[in-house]
Design an enzyme around this catalytic site. Structure first.
Site, mmCIF file in Angstrom:
data_model
loop_
_atom_site.group_PDB
_atom_site.id
_atom_site.type_symbol
_atom_site.label_atom_id
_atom_site.label_comp_id
_atom_site.label_asym_id
_atom_site.label_seq_id
_atom_site.Cartn_x
_atom_site.Cartn_y
_atom_site.Cartn_z
ATOM 1 N N HIS A 130 1.189 3.224 -4.851
ATOM 2 C CA HIS A 130 0.181 3.129 -3.777
ATOM 3 C C HIS A 130 -0.728 4.545 -3.836
ATOM 4 O O HIS A 130 -1.829 4.047 -3.674
ATOM 5 C CB HIS A 130 0.810 2.929 -2.402
ATOM 6 C CG HIS A 130 1.465 1.682 -2.101
ATOM 7 N ND1 HIS A 130 1.985 1.056 -1.133
ATOM 8 C CD2 HIS A 130 1.366 0.467 -2.782
ATOM 9 C CE1 HIS A 130 2.384 -0.167 -1.165
ATOM 10 N NE2 HIS A 130 2.163 -0.565 -2.125
ATOM 11 N N ASP A 177 -3.007 4.004 -6.866
ATOM 12 C CA ASP A 177 -4.057 3.157 -6.363
ATOM 13 C C ASP A 177 -5.077 3.591 -5.627
ATOM 14 O O ASP A 177 -6.217 3.305 -5.730
ATOM 15 C CB ASP A 177 -3.489 1.867 -5.794
ATOM 16 C CG ASP A 177 -2.585 0.946 -6.563
ATOM 17 O OD1 ASP A 177 -2.531 1.126 -7.899
ATOM 18 O OD2 ASP A 177 -1.880 0.006 -6.231
ATOM 19 N N GLY A 183 -2.476 -8.856 2.487
ATOM 20 C CA GLY A 183 -3.651 -8.226 2.359
ATOM 21 C C GLY A 183 -4.323 -7.227 3.266
ATOM 22 O O GLY A 183 -5.402 -6.651 3.261
#
Length: 200
Positions: free
Chosen positions: A48, A51, A12
């Site tokens: 990515h 996102d 994370g």
């Protein structure tokens, strides 16, 4: 101020870095150090990027696999003196290190083993990067991986990578104003809880 963020795979750390960046500035520069060597990496990079686009935060993406110190120096010059500087997020340092390691660790094994200076260029680049981070005056987040907590790699290049990553992380964490370890999605403030020797 530079902020150091480390953690294991899928811990994370990148999500934390992006959320932190949004609190530091109204817009950001995302420095991607990866190189798409295969289809899986191309898909990962595209995902990515999508996102970040869907997050609603205005990112400008710069892909820079090698010349990271030079890029930070250029961004420092471009944005120095601006009242609201964009936050710069580098993701990630271990991919940058991988790119350099693969660049300098080439040729037949016997030739590499015979050259005691083959990693000098890598070490020089690490010093240049450390100096560029220290000189950067805007908000800067550095994402890296914690790779030394597992088993010892079975092959020489893997062991070299593990050792070089550990050295690079130590150098950069030392000069950053803040340092975080992200574990299972939870960021831990390392400098706040760091042990300090008593001074006589």
């Amino acid at each position: 101020m530079a902020i150091f963020i480390t953690g294991g795979a899928r811990s994370g750390k990148s999500g934390f870095a992006e959320a932190y960046a949004a609190k530091l500035a109204k817009q950001g520069i995302y420095v991607a150090t990866s190189q798409a060597w295969d289809e899986e990496m191309k898909e990962r990079t595209a995902r990515h990027r999508q996102d970040r686009k869907q997050s609603g935060y205005p990112w400008r993406t710069i892909e820079e696999p090698l010349a990271l110190a030079e890029l930070l120096a250029r961004l420092e010059g471009e944005h120095a003196g601006e009242p609201e500087r964009p936050v710069v997020l580098v993701d990630c340092l271990t991919l940058w290190l991988t790119n350099w390691l693969l660049r300098v660790d080439h040729g037949p094994d016997d030739e590499r083993d015979a050259d005691p200076h083959r990693y000098d260029e890598l070490h020089a680049e690490a010093e240049k990067l450390t100096a560029a981070v220290a000189a950067y005056t805007g908000p800067l987040l550095l994402v890296t991986n914690e790779v030394g907590s597992g088993i010892v790699p079975a092959y020489p290049l893997g062991r070299r990578f593990r050792d070089e990553a550990g050295r690079l992380n130590r150098k950069l964490a030392a000069i950053c104003g803040e340092a975080y370890l992200v574990v299972a999605g939870i960021p831990l403030d390392l400098k706040k809880h760091a042990f300090a020797f008593d001074e006589d």
